[in-house]
Design a protein around this motif. Structure first.
Motif, PDB file in Angstrom:
ATOM      1  N   VAL A 105       0.845  -1.200   0.000  1.00  0.00           N
ATOM      2  CA  VAL A 105       0.000   0.000   0.000  1.00  0.00           C
ATOM      3  C   VAL A 105       0.878   1.247   0.000  1.00  0.00           C
ATOM      4  CG1 VAL A 105      -1.692   1.332   1.337  1.00  0.00           C
ATOM      5  CG2 VAL A 105      -1.978  -1.145   1.066  1.00  0.00           C
ATOM      6  N   ARG A 106       1.903   1.269   0.844  1.00  0.00           N
ATOM      7  CA  ARG A 106       2.799   2.430   0.891  1.00  0.00           C
ATOM      8  C   ARG A 106       3.523   2.610  -0.451  1.00  0.00           C
ATOM      9  NH1 ARG A 106       2.974   1.095   6.410  1.00  0.00           N
ATOM     10  NH2 ARG A 106       4.433  -0.625   6.166  1.00  0.00           N
ATOM     11  N   ARG A 107       4.015   1.513  -1.002  1.00  0.00           N
ATOM     12  CA  ARG A 107       4.763   1.555  -2.257  1.00  0.00           C
ATOM     13  C   ARG A 107       3.886   2.059  -3.410  1.00  0.00           C
ATOM     14  NH1 ARG A 107       6.781  -3.264  -1.446  1.00  0.00           N
ATOM     15  NH2 ARG A 107       5.202  -4.274  -2.693  1.00  0.00           N
ATOM     16  N   LYS A 112       2.951   8.944  -6.445  1.00  0.00           N
ATOM     17  CA  LYS A 112       2.054  10.098  -6.534  1.00  0.00           C
ATOM     18  C   LYS A 112       2.193  11.030  -5.341  1.00  0.00           C
ATOM     19  CE  LYS A 112      -1.244   7.136  -7.023  1.00  0.00           C
ATOM     20  NZ  LYS A 112      -2.551   6.522  -7.005  1.00  0.00           N
ATOM     21  N   VAL A 113       2.361  10.422  -4.159  1.00  0.00           N
ATOM     22  CA  VAL A 113       2.408  11.181  -2.912  1.00  0.00           C
ATOM     23  C   VAL A 113       3.614  10.674  -2.115  1.00  0.00           C
ATOM     24  CG1 VAL A 113       1.124  11.830  -0.828  1.00  0.00           C
ATOM     25  CG2 VAL A 113      -0.118  11.314  -2.929  1.00  0.00           C
ATOM     26  N   PRO A 114       4.766  11.331  -2.265  1.00  0.00           N
ATOM     27  CA  PRO A 114       5.970  10.830  -1.590  1.00  0.00           C
ATOM     28  C   PRO A 114       5.820  10.649  -0.084  1.00  0.00           C
ATOM     29  CG  PRO A 114       6.556  12.518  -3.188  1.00  0.00           C
ATOM     30  CD  PRO A 114       5.051  12.489  -3.116  1.00  0.00           C
ATOM     31  N   THR A 115       4.942  11.429   0.548  1.00  0.00           N
ATOM     32  CA  THR A 115       4.760  11.291   1.989  1.00  0.00           C
ATOM     33  C   THR A 115       3.978  10.034   2.376  1.00  0.00           C
ATOM     34  OG1 THR A 115       2.811  12.720   1.873  1.00  0.00           O
ATOM     35  CG2 THR A 115       4.925  13.763   2.458  1.00  0.00           C
ATOM     36  N   SER A 116       3.502   9.252   1.388  1.00  0.00           N
ATOM     37  CA  SER A 116       2.780   8.017   1.716  1.00  0.00           C
ATOM     38  C   SER A 116       3.661   7.055   2.512  1.00  0.00           C
ATOM     39  CB  SER A 116       2.255   7.329   0.455  1.00  0.00           C
ATOM     40  OG  SER A 116       3.333   6.803  -0.292  1.00  0.00           O
ATOM     41  N   ASN A 133      -4.722  -1.404   8.021  1.00  0.00           N
ATOM     42  CA  ASN A 133      -4.807   0.040   8.285  1.00  0.00           C
ATOM     43  C   ASN A 133      -4.486   0.808   7.016  1.00  0.00           C
ATOM     44  OD1 ASN A 133      -2.852  -0.382  11.310  1.00  0.00           O
ATOM     45  ND2 ASN A 133      -5.056  -0.604  11.096  1.00  0.00           N
ATOM     46  N   LEU A 134      -5.370   1.728   6.642  1.00  0.00           N
ATOM     47  CA  LEU A 134      -5.139   2.609   5.502  1.00  0.00           C
ATOM     48  C   LEU A 134      -5.057   4.052   5.995  1.00  0.00           C
ATOM     49  CD1 LEU A 134      -7.623   1.074   2.900  1.00  0.00           C
ATOM     50  CD2 LEU A 134      -5.152   0.677   3.127  1.00  0.00           C
ATOM     51  N   PRO A 135      -4.415   4.919   5.207  1.00  0.00           N
ATOM     52  CA  PRO A 135      -4.330   6.329   5.592  1.00  0.00           C
ATOM     53  C   PRO A 135      -5.704   6.981   5.696  1.00  0.00           C
ATOM     54  CG  PRO A 135      -2.796   5.832   3.817  1.00  0.00           C
ATOM     55  CD  PRO A 135      -3.697   4.642   3.964  1.00  0.00           C
ATOM     56  N   GLY A 136      -5.734   8.138   6.341  1.00  0.00           N
ATOM     57  CA  GLY A 136      -6.988   8.840   6.585  1.00  0.00           C
ATOM     58  C   GLY A 136      -7.336   9.874   5.537  1.00  0.00           C
ATOM     59  N   SER A 137      -7.106   9.559   4.283  1.00  0.00           N
ATOM     60  CA  SER A 137      -7.487  10.470   3.200  1.00  0.00           C
ATOM     61  C   SER A 137      -8.209   9.659   2.132  1.00  0.00           C
ATOM     62  CB  SER A 137      -6.243  11.118   2.583  1.00  0.00           C
ATOM     63  OG  SER A 137      -5.447  10.135   1.929  1.00  0.00           O
ATOM     64  N   THR A 138      -9.035  10.320   1.350  1.00  0.00           N
ATOM     65  CA  THR A 138      -9.733   9.591   0.289  1.00  0.00           C
ATOM     66  C   THR A 138      -8.736   9.063  -0.737  1.00  0.00           C
ATOM     67  OG1 THR A 138     -10.194  11.665  -0.868  1.00  0.00           O
ATOM     68  CG2 THR A 138     -11.923  10.810   0.594  1.00  0.00           C
ATOM     69  N   GLY A 139      -7.666   9.800  -1.004  1.00  0.00           N
ATOM     70  CA  GLY A 139      -6.643   9.316  -1.925  1.00  0.00           C
ATOM     71  C   GLY A 139      -5.936   8.086  -1.381  1.00  0.00           C
ATOM     72  N   VAL A 141      -7.199   5.961   0.683  1.00  0.00           N
ATOM     73  CA  VAL A 141      -8.180   4.876   0.616  1.00  0.00           C
ATOM     74  C   VAL A 141      -8.247   4.310  -0.799  1.00  0.00           C
ATOM     75  CG1 VAL A 141     -10.681   4.437   0.657  1.00  0.00           C
ATOM     76  CG2 VAL A 141      -9.568   5.560   2.599  1.00  0.00           C
ATOM     77  N   ARG A 142      -8.294   5.186  -1.792  1.00  0.00           N
ATOM     78  CA  ARG A 142      -8.319   4.710  -3.190  1.00  0.00           C
ATOM     79  C   ARG A 142      -7.075   3.892  -3.514  1.00  0.00           C
ATOM     80  NH1 ARG A 142     -10.620   9.762  -4.128  1.00  0.00           N
ATOM     81  NH2 ARG A 142      -8.581  10.660  -4.621  1.00  0.00           N
ATOM     82  N   ASP A 143      -5.916   4.382  -3.095  1.00  0.00           N
ATOM     83  CA  ASP A 143      -4.673   3.641  -3.335  1.00  0.00           C
ATOM     84  C   ASP A 143      -4.694   2.294  -2.619  1.00  0.00           C
ATOM     85  OD1 ASP A 143      -3.770   5.762  -4.859  1.00  0.00           O
ATOM     86  OD2 ASP A 143      -2.309   6.467  -3.376  1.00  0.00           O
ATOM     87  N   GLY A 144      -5.171   2.298  -1.384  1.00  0.00           N
ATOM     88  CA  GLY A 144      -5.250   1.043  -0.634  1.00  0.00           C
ATOM     89  C   GLY A 144      -6.166   0.040  -1.299  1.00  0.00           C
ATOM     90  N   LEU A 145      -7.309   0.499  -1.782  1.00  0.00           N
ATOM     91  CA  LEU A 145      -8.243  -0.404  -2.460  1.00  0.00           C
ATOM     92  C   LEU A 145      -7.683  -0.906  -3.787  1.00  0.00           C
ATOM     93  CD1 LEU A 145     -11.655   1.322  -1.684  1.00  0.00           C
ATOM     94  CD2 LEU A 145     -10.860  -0.902  -0.836  1.00  0.00           C
ATOM     95  N   ALA A 146      -6.879  -0.074  -4.454  1.00  0.00           N
ATOM     96  CA  ALA A 146      -6.253  -0.517  -5.710  1.00  0.00           C
ATOM     97  C   ALA A 146      -5.319  -1.694  -5.446  1.00  0.00           C
ATOM     98  CB  ALA A 146      -5.496   0.635  -6.364  1.00  0.00           C
ATOM     99  N   VAL A 147      -4.633  -1.666  -4.324  1.00  0.00           N
ATOM    100  CA  VAL A 147      -3.738  -2.768  -3.951  1.00  0.00           C
ATOM    101  C   VAL A 147      -4.541  -3.962  -3.450  1.00  0.00           C
ATOM    102  CG1 VAL A 147      -1.944  -3.481  -2.316  1.00  0.00           C
ATOM    103  CG2 VAL A 147      -1.795  -1.241  -3.429  1.00  0.00           C
ATOM    104  N   LEU A 148      -5.503  -3.705  -2.574  1.00  0.00           N
ATOM    105  CA  LEU A 148      -6.236  -4.792  -1.919  1.00  0.00           C
ATOM    106  C   LEU A 148      -7.246  -5.485  -2.822  1.00  0.00           C
ATOM    107  CD1 LEU A 148      -6.902  -3.096   1.527  1.00  0.00           C
ATOM    108  CD2 LEU A 148      -5.264  -4.924   1.031  1.00  0.00           C
ATOM    109  N   GLY A 149      -7.861  -4.755  -3.735  1.00  0.00           N
ATOM    110  CA  GLY A 149      -8.915  -5.321  -4.584  1.00  0.00           C
ATOM    111  C   GLY A 149      -8.553  -6.653  -5.206  1.00  0.00           C
TER     112      GLY A 149
END
Length: 165
Positions: A105-107, A112-116, A133-139, A141-149
């Motif tokens: 998820v971090r990778r 897109k967001v180096p601070t991830s 655990n995913l970050p607390g932003s909609t972006g 969450v979207r990135d996390g779901l892209a990995v997890l889906g």
């Protein structure tokens, strides 16, 4: 990993946010996470919005795991702020960690967001439930779901006792 998600797959969404739990603002990341999980085929409970508090988060995580959910995804509380305690609460309920999931998820977000890479989110299992655990932003969450889906059908199958294909 061509497994399909079982029709009875259940997910619980937990948002860790002092401000959203106090009504200062709307919980957009939890709502986005619930919508994304529904789109993947899960029946979704939540989001349960709780303050950044280890004891409160531990209680809601244990309840979600105890309910028989296949997946429990959290959003928020993973950063470096002194009040960000979601990984600490999650570690209390996990039986086995799955560090590759959190690392992926971090990778994924790093380009897109180096601070991830500052997210301290963890992942693992408790009984037959995956907790991530995913970050607390909609972006985030979207990135996390892209990995997890693509992973979740296989993970749910495995946690339910399925064999490797």
């Amino acid at each position: 990993m061509n497994a399909a998600l079982p029709g009875d797959a259940r997910a619980v969404v937990v948002t860790a946010s002092n401000r959203a739990s106090a009504g200062v603002y709307e919980d957009r990341s939890g709502q986005a996470l619930a919508e994304g999980l529904r789109a993947l085929g899960f029946a979704v409970e939540g989001p349960h919005v709780r303050p950044d508090d280890v004891a409160e988060l531990e209680v809601v995580l244990l309840a979600a795991i105890g309910s028989g959910a296949d997946v429990v995804l959290t959003t928020g509380g993973t950063g470096l702020s002194p009040t960000d305690v979601t990984p600490e609460a999650t570690r209390r309920v996990l039986e086995r960690e799955a560090p590759g999931i959190a690392e992926a998820v971090r990778r994924y977000g790093e380009g897109k967001v180096p601070t991830s890479v500052l997210s301290r989110g963890i992942a693992g299992t408790a009984g037959r439930t995956l907790v991530v655990n995913l970050p607390g932003s909609t972006g985030g969450v979207r990135d996390g779901l892209a990995v997890l889906g693509p992973l979740l059908p296989h993970v749910v199958s495995q946690l339910r006792g399925g064999d490797h294909a």
